[in-house]
Scaffold this motif. Sequence first.
Motif, mmCIF file in Angstrom:
data_model
loop_
_atom_site.group_PDB
_atom_site.id
_atom_site.type_symbol
_atom_site.label_atom_id
_atom_site.label_comp_id
_atom_site.label_asym_id
_atom_site.label_seq_id
_atom_site.Cartn_x
_atom_site.Cartn_y
_atom_site.Cartn_z
ATOM 1 N N VAL A 60 -37.363 -26.453 29.894
ATOM 2 C CA VAL A 60 -36.590 -25.409 30.564
ATOM 3 C C VAL A 60 -36.546 -24.176 29.680
ATOM 4 N N ARG A 61 -36.789 -23.017 30.303
ATOM 5 C CA ARG A 61 -36.708 -21.745 29.600
ATOM 6 C C ARG A 61 -35.438 -21.028 30.018
ATOM 7 N N TYR A 62 -34.646 -20.588 29.032
ATOM 8 C CA TYR A 62 -33.365 -19.947 29.280
ATOM 9 C C TYR A 62 -33.405 -18.496 28.813
ATOM 10 N N LEU A 63 -32.607 -17.680 29.485
ATOM 11 C CA LEU A 63 -32.343 -16.307 29.046
ATOM 12 C C LEU A 63 -30.919 -16.253 28.524
ATOM 13 N N VAL A 64 -30.766 -15.864 27.253
ATOM 14 C CA VAL A 64 -29.439 -15.734 26.658
ATOM 15 C C VAL A 64 -29.081 -14.264 26.589
ATOM 16 N N MET A 65 -27.851 -13.941 26.979
ATOM 17 C CA MET A 65 -27.305 -12.586 26.928
ATOM 18 C C MET A 65 -26.000 -12.644 26.161
ATOM 19 N N ALA A 66 -25.888 -11.859 25.102
ATOM 20 C CA ALA A 66 -24.729 -11.936 24.211
ATOM 21 C C ALA A 66 -24.206 -10.550 23.901
#
Length: 229
Positions: A60-66
Amino acid sequence: RGLPRWMVEEAANLKCQACVENQRGNQLIPHKSIGVQPPPWQFVGMDVFEVPFPKQQCKVRYLVMADLCMQFVSLQVLHVGSLSDSGTDGGDKLVAAFCNGWLIHRPRPEWVLVDSQTSLCYGAMSDFLSMAGIGLSVIAGEAHWQHGKTESMVRITKGIIRRLRNENPEIDPAAAAYLACIASNNTWKSNGFSPVQWAYGCDPDFKRDVEPDPLEANKRFGVGPNFCR
């Protein structure tokens, strides 16, 4: 290697100022005192990482936004494929993940900070940010310290997802991402407060302890079901 001694000594005395200032250890200067820190909701760091789920035979590929001030994090699933899959995601998918995971219920940032080695810095994503009035800042190729906070949140959320996967190999990848966000935003402490407290101004459990019953909250003001009767 046969060069004059003065040239060898000159090369040995060369120093990179950026490397010296950001060298780990030997620096007794608090990081918070270096330069002006960004205010809340101004800078959002974005990055992409992958987590394998061997029991489900997928990766699974995730996009993290912080948020780079409060360390408030959001995760979105970009792609679910086989364990041998590789590649990058299209700009339309990144735009949809950014809208669903951040813009739809959080303030519009002034700047988005991304790595130069991801597909976030060109194509449809870059065009969308320009249309939305959001600046795009791409860090230099070898200046990973500029992306330190985002990479730190990647490490934290990735570790939480792995723990959830190890405890429950059949867990849904999207549910694991959401639980990782909840854990990070409510338990990670920055200057004594969690990211949720920094973002929303109070502890979400505070009012629950003061007024446990919503029907009793305004009773002393003469309003509510009993007063209407």
